[in-house]
Design a protein around this motif. Structure first.
Motif, PDB file in Angstrom:
ATOM      1  N   ALA A   1      51.148  38.888  44.496  1.00  0.00           N
ATOM      2  CA  ALA A   1      50.234  39.895  43.933  1.00  0.00           C
ATOM      3  C   ALA A   1      49.504  39.345  42.720  1.00  0.00           C
ATOM      4  O   ALA A   1      48.294  39.563  42.546  1.00  0.00           O
TER       5      ALA A   1
ATOM      6  N   ASN B   1      45.556  38.705  42.566  1.00  0.00           N
ATOM      7  CA  ASN B   1      44.815  39.422  41.515  1.00  0.00           C
ATOM      8  C   ASN B   1      43.798  38.486  40.855  1.00  0.00           C
ATOM      9  O   ASN B   1      42.654  38.868  40.576  1.00  0.00           O
TER      10      ASN B   1
ATOM     11  N   ASN C   1      39.487  38.265  39.318  1.00  0.00           N
ATOM     12  CA  ASN C   1      39.793  38.456  37.896  1.00  0.00           C
ATOM     13  C   ASN C   1      39.876  37.159  37.108  1.00  0.00           C
ATOM     14  O   ASN C   1      39.773  37.167  35.886  1.00  0.00           O
TER      15      ASN C   1
ATOM     16  N   SER D   1      46.731  45.317  49.675  1.00  0.00           N
ATOM     17  CA  SER D   1      47.188  46.300  48.691  1.00  0.00           C
ATOM     18  C   SER D   1      46.002  47.044  48.072  1.00  0.00           C
ATOM     19  O   SER D   1      44.934  46.459  47.843  1.00  0.00           O
TER      20      SER D   1
ATOM     21  N   HIS E   1      45.715  47.694  45.166  1.00  0.00           N
ATOM     22  CA  HIS E   1      45.527  47.117  43.836  1.00  0.00           C
ATOM     23  C   HIS E   1      44.733  45.822  43.873  1.00  0.00           C
ATOM     24  O   HIS E   1      44.481  45.227  42.815  1.00  0.00           O
TER      25      HIS E   1
ATOM     26  N   PRO F   1      41.812  43.537  43.494  1.00  0.00           N
ATOM     27  CA  PRO F   1      40.766  43.891  42.536  1.00  0.00           C
ATOM     28  C   PRO F   1      39.352  43.997  43.089  1.00  0.00           C
ATOM     29  O   PRO F   1      38.523  44.707  42.520  1.00  0.00           O
TER      30      PRO F   1
END
Length: 1012
Positions: A922, A926, A931, A964, A966, A968
């Motif tokens: 993860a 990310n 990011n 997921s 989450h 980004p």
């Protein structure tokens, strides 16, 4: 003052005019930012064209300026979107306003802005403006906007039209011609949309040449000056963009002969302007000049400009044109340096080189009242560089028939430079402004470079010349001249062949002279600069001094005397002396052992002079320790070290007394300084030799390497040695007495680290328990906790060397302290620097102390790895890289690259990876999902590649991270994610993974549209 409101649409032009007037009204100063914002908004709006017209029709010149500016702003923003008819109509309006501005006898400010606006139109219009110069000139002549067709029909007779232009119209035409070439030069290389400008400019060059010829033919100095600048800009553009267009260049080259006449005019401003024109051409566009033009320029320099320049220098005439003439001479010399080197018998060459030589002999200081020498130095540097390059490329000196003549020229130039390097008296230098001081220093640096080139030319005998100059200056007590000579000797130090007997004798002659004795005599009028330059001589020729120990006593006397006698105003000089003493004692330690007793006696006086401070004392202590380290036996080292420790202990006792008496500040300073002295002693006592690593508390770790090591082990583990070491450790007690412990802890850590690099037993090679006990006190609120953890890193590295027994208990104690700090820190972003040190320590535990790394309870290990993963997704780039490196090292422990002799740990690394796998995936996704910064991706790829290569479940974990909620980025579709996952898993950690990651990251960021 109330902020003005935005106007209604029907009153926008008048409102814009009012905004400009308010902008220039002091009464509205408090709302200027808001006025500027509104004005800029109008300049970008759909009403900007009308606003610009209204402003240019106003009676106020400042408003008219903003009118032209508004046209320019709007053109830059929307010029490309104009239709053909709109673009044509706009050109008519702009030319019309230009004509009207001349009828108003417009000032320079508005005229320049209108010229710049017309140039912007030329650049931005979607309809190429052919014959722009012809149309504008004809419009000026007719005082109306002539059509394109009319301008074309006038092309044949344009020279006649230009000849009839009065000065009032000729100047603005030239101004537009000048600004056009300048603006286009900055635009047409930026994008393909501006490539057509090159053709337009090439088409206008005949008209520009006729216009400039007319400008050079007038008697109006303003027009002549503008023409010369215009010629410079057009020449630069033409040479840069169509250097092989013989016909196009010829139009401008014909003007060069005409412009050359201005070099000898009586009008100084025009003379300087012409000189600037040819200087720029020589420096940047040499190929533009034809052979006969170069010859003509050469004759002009030899027969007019050069002699006039030299005459003015010699007679100390205040002729400002001398500087511009010197710059032209320099540019010509640099442009023709090959000829000046390789044709030494040519009369013109000899004449030019004589001028360059004479130009160095004027009065004054370079950078102050002698700018000529500063300029000419550029030529001599190029001359010397050409000679050196030719020598390097030649297989035999016989291939260089000009070499002997060049040597002579270089030596004569050096002879001229030596007095020029002479420093001004202190009172003169202090009265110079900052720019003058910087210019003079820059000149000396240029001569430094020149000398470094000359010294490598064989047969110049530069060293002898410099030494003789120094000795002559010393004998005649001309200490400023002496400084120049020593400065020059420092410049050539790296190239002086110390192994050569003649060079040795020359250097010895200077070193064994009265040089250091006179430098040590405070009664002699010797400047600070001179003494500091002599100190640098010690550093520059340290190799020679090491092998000539007879020089050392006079050198030491000089340095110690300087420290002892320097007044407070010369504290920096005393600091420099202390630094030189330390450097000298470090490099010559074995030669100085016989002088240790004298130095121990003289040092207290040297460190108690008027300008004495803690810095000087620390350097002296380090210097003495260097010599002690070189003593032949351990007993002698112990005795001498005890004397130094007495000085430190005395200062520590004084510190405690200060604190007890309430003099807290004095006590803190004395206590901290004493620990810094101790750190300096530890640094000096470090063994520079190569020995086997030894732990003083473990006899079985000793790998005997001769009698010296066995003696060291016996002494420092014996009663006397241990007593000395205990005295050192007792010094740490001062930390408990101090209120502000930061500097003291920093110094204590420095003491501890000195022994970690040692490879033989010694007083500063402390038992691991001592170091661990000190570091284990580290907490987040401990002053200088960073220094403690940096020391911990050094300790772990030292104890990870092969052959060293693992002090597991002590390493774990240190590690526990670090874990506590990370727990108290909580979020790495609260102190990224400290977090980075913690990660660094964890990485150093791999692989030899992986059992320590995984020894804490499960929840603590989980907290540690969660901390690392938070570093990966944080904002601090360096911390992110450090965390990625640690994870890579840890992941590799679970794969085939893992060392075979890993210590057994409470939890297997593979079990940890099974737990943190989803979290790691993860975190990595990310960053890769958009990011991370592009520069961080290579670091992020390292743990990803190891993860995929070693973990069978990696694909599943990465897939879950990609799908997921989450994740980004919303700019990638599921298909992109599937393709990415397939590619990286098929690569199995190969190098191409980085390429795939960067491509996917770009899609996630939105910089490319798809991922395939």
């Amino acid at each position: 003052m109330a902020t003005p409101a935005m106007p209604e649409a029907d009153s926008i032009p008048q409102a814009a005019i009012q905004l400009v007037k308010r902008l220039n009204d002091p009464g509205f100063s408090s709302v200027v930012p808001e006025i500027s914002r509104q004005l800029q908004s109008l300049q970008h709006s759909q009403h900007a064209w009308e606003v610009a017209d209204a402003m240019l029709a106003d009676d106020d010149a400042s408003v008219r300026f903003y009118g032209a500016l508004t046209f320019q702003v709007k053109l830059n923003k929307d010029g490309k979107s104009l239709s053909s008819d709109e673009a044509h109509a706009l050109r008519v309006r702009l030319v019309s306003w230009f004509i009207q501005s001349l009828q108003r006898s417009e000032g320079r400010l508005v005229l320049d802005k209108l010229c710049s606006t017309l140039a912007t139109y030329f650049i931005q219009t979607p309809v190429p403006w052919g014959n722009a110069l012809a149309q504008l000139i004809c419009s000026l002549y007719e005082e109306r906007v002539v059509s394109d067709e009319e301008a074309s029909s006038h092309q044949a007779s344009l020279a006649q039209v230009i000849s009839q232009l009065p000065d009032s119209k000729l100047y603005p035409a030239l101004r537009f011609c000048n600004i056009l070439s300048e603006d286009v030069a900055t635009k047409d290389h930026l994008s393909p949309q501006h490539r057509h400008l090159e053709g337009l400019m090439k088409g206008d060059v005949p008209n520009a040449a006729v216009l400039m010829h007319r400008g050079l033919s007038t008697t109006n100095s303003d027009i002549q000056s503008e023409t010369l600048q215009t010629l410079t800009n057009w020449t630069g553009y033409a040479q840069a963009h169509w250097p092989r267009d013989v016909e196009g260049l010829l139009h401008l080259q014909k003007l060069t002969n005409f412009a050359m006449q201005y070099l000898t005019l009586g009008d100084q401003d025009l003379r300087d302007k012409a000189t600037e024109v040819f200087t720029q051409i020589l420096e940047y566009h040499l190929k533009f000049l034809l052979r006969d033009q170069l010859d003509a320029l050469c004759n002009m320099i030899c027969n007019n400009l050069g002699p006039h320049c030299i005459s003015s220098i010699r007679n100390e005439e205040a002729d400002p044109s001398v500087i511009s003439s010197a710059k032209l001479m320099t540019a010509f010399g640099k442009a023709t340096v090959q000829r000046l080197v390789e044709a030494p018998s040519d009369n013109t060459t000899q004449q030019l080189l004589d001028l360059f030589q004479q130009a160095l002999q004027g009065p004054g200081y370079p950078g102050d009242d002698d700018e000529c020498t500063v300029s000419i130095t550029e030529f001599w540097n190029d001359y010397a560089e050409y000679v050196v390059d030719a020598l390097e490329e030649s297989s035999s000196y016989s291939d260089l028939p000009w070499l002997e003549t060049s040597k002579d020229r270089l030596m004569r130039a050096t002879e001229s430079y030596l007095p020029k390097l002479c420093s001004p008296p202190t009172e003169v230098f202090r009265n110079w402004d900052e720019d003058t001081q910087e210019s003079w220093s820059s000149f000396r640096e240029d001569v430094w470079d020149f000398l470094q080139r000359v010294v490598v030319v064989p047969g110049t005998d530069l060293l002898a010349q410099l030494v003789n100059y120094a000795l002559h200056s010393l004998q005649s007590k001309q200490y400023l001249d002496l400084e120049a000579a020593i400065y020059s000797l420092n410049a050539v130090a790296d190239s002086v062949p110390i192994s050569d007997d003649r060079s040795k004798r020359m250097i010895a002659t200077l070193m064994e002279s009265s040089l250091f004795a006179e430098m040590a005599d405070p009664s002699l009028p010797i400047s600070i600069r001179t003494k500091r330059t002599v100190m640098r001589l010690l550093e520059s020729y340290s190799t020679f001094i090491q092998s000539n120990a007879q020089i050392l006593p006079s050198v030491l006397t000089f340095l110690l005397s300087t420290m002892q006698t320097a007044p407070v105003s010369q504290m920096k000089l005393a600091d420099a002396a202390a630094k030189s003493l330390k450097s000298l004692c470090s490099s010559c330690r074995r030669s100085l052992t016989a002088h240790l007793g004298e130095l121990l006696q003289q040092s207290p006086q040297a460190t108690s002079g008027p300008s004495a401070n803690a810095y000087q004392k620390e350097k002296v202590m380090t210097a003495l320790a260097c010599i002690i380290q070189a003593l032949p036996n351990e007993e002698a080292k112990g005795q001498a070290l005890s004397l130094l420790l007495e000085m430190v202990e005395r200062d520590l006792n004084n510190a405690v007394d200060y604190i007890n008496r309430g003099a807290i500040e004095d006590g803190e300073l004395a206590g901290t300084s004493a620990l810094q002295y101790l750190a300096g002693i530890g640094e000096g006592m470090q063994d520079s030799g190569e020995h086997t690593v030894v732990d003083v508390e473990e006899e079985e770790d000793i790998q005997w390497d001769g009698k010296a090591q066995q003696d060291a082990y016996n002494f420092w583990n014996g009663e006397v040695g241990q007593a000395i070491q205990q005295r050192i450790l007792n010094c740490f007690n001062i930390v408990d007495h101090l209120h502000n412990q930061g500097d003291a802890i920093d110094a204590a850590c420095s003491v501890l680290r000195t022994g970690l690099t040692e490879t033989v037993p010694g007083p500063f090679v402390f038992p691991p328990a001592v170091i661990a006990g000190f570091i284990s006190k580290a907490r987040l609120n401990t002053p200088r906790v960073e220094a403690m953890l940096i020391t911990a890193c050094a300790f772990v590295s030292a104890k990870s060397r092969s052959g060293v027994q693992r002090p597991v208990t002590e390493v774990y104690k240190i590690y526990e302290a670090m874990v506590t700090v990370t727990r108290e820190l909580d979020q790495p972003g609260n102190d990224p620097g400290l977090a980075e040190i913690c990660i660094d320590l964890m990485e150093r535990l791999i692989p030899r102390y992986v059992d320590v790394l995984l020894a804490p309870a499960d929840e603590e290990v989980a907290g540690i790895f969660n901390f690392v993963l938070r570093c990966v997704v944080g904002e601090a780039p360096m911390l992110k890289r450090r965390a990625a490196t640690f994870l890579t090292s840890f992941i590799d422990l679970t794969g085939p690259k893992a060392p075979k002799d890993l210590p057994p740990s409470r939890i297997a690394p593979s079990a940890i990876m099974a737990e943190i796998g989803p979290l790691l995936a993860a975190a990595l996704m990310n960053e890769i999902g958009g990011n991370a910064q592009r520069s961080e991706l290579d670091s992020i790829c390292k743990p990803l590649r190891s993860f995929i290569f070693t973990q069978p479940a990696a694909k599943r974990h990465l897939e879950q991270a990609l799908i997921s909620p989450h994740f980004p980025s919303q700019k990638v579709i599921d298909a992109d994610k599937r393709v990415f996952l397939q590619k990286v898993t098929m690569l199995r950690g190969g190098r191409q993974t980085n390429v795939v990651v960067k491509e996917f990251w770009a899609v996630c960021k939105g910089t490319v549209s798809s991922f395939e």
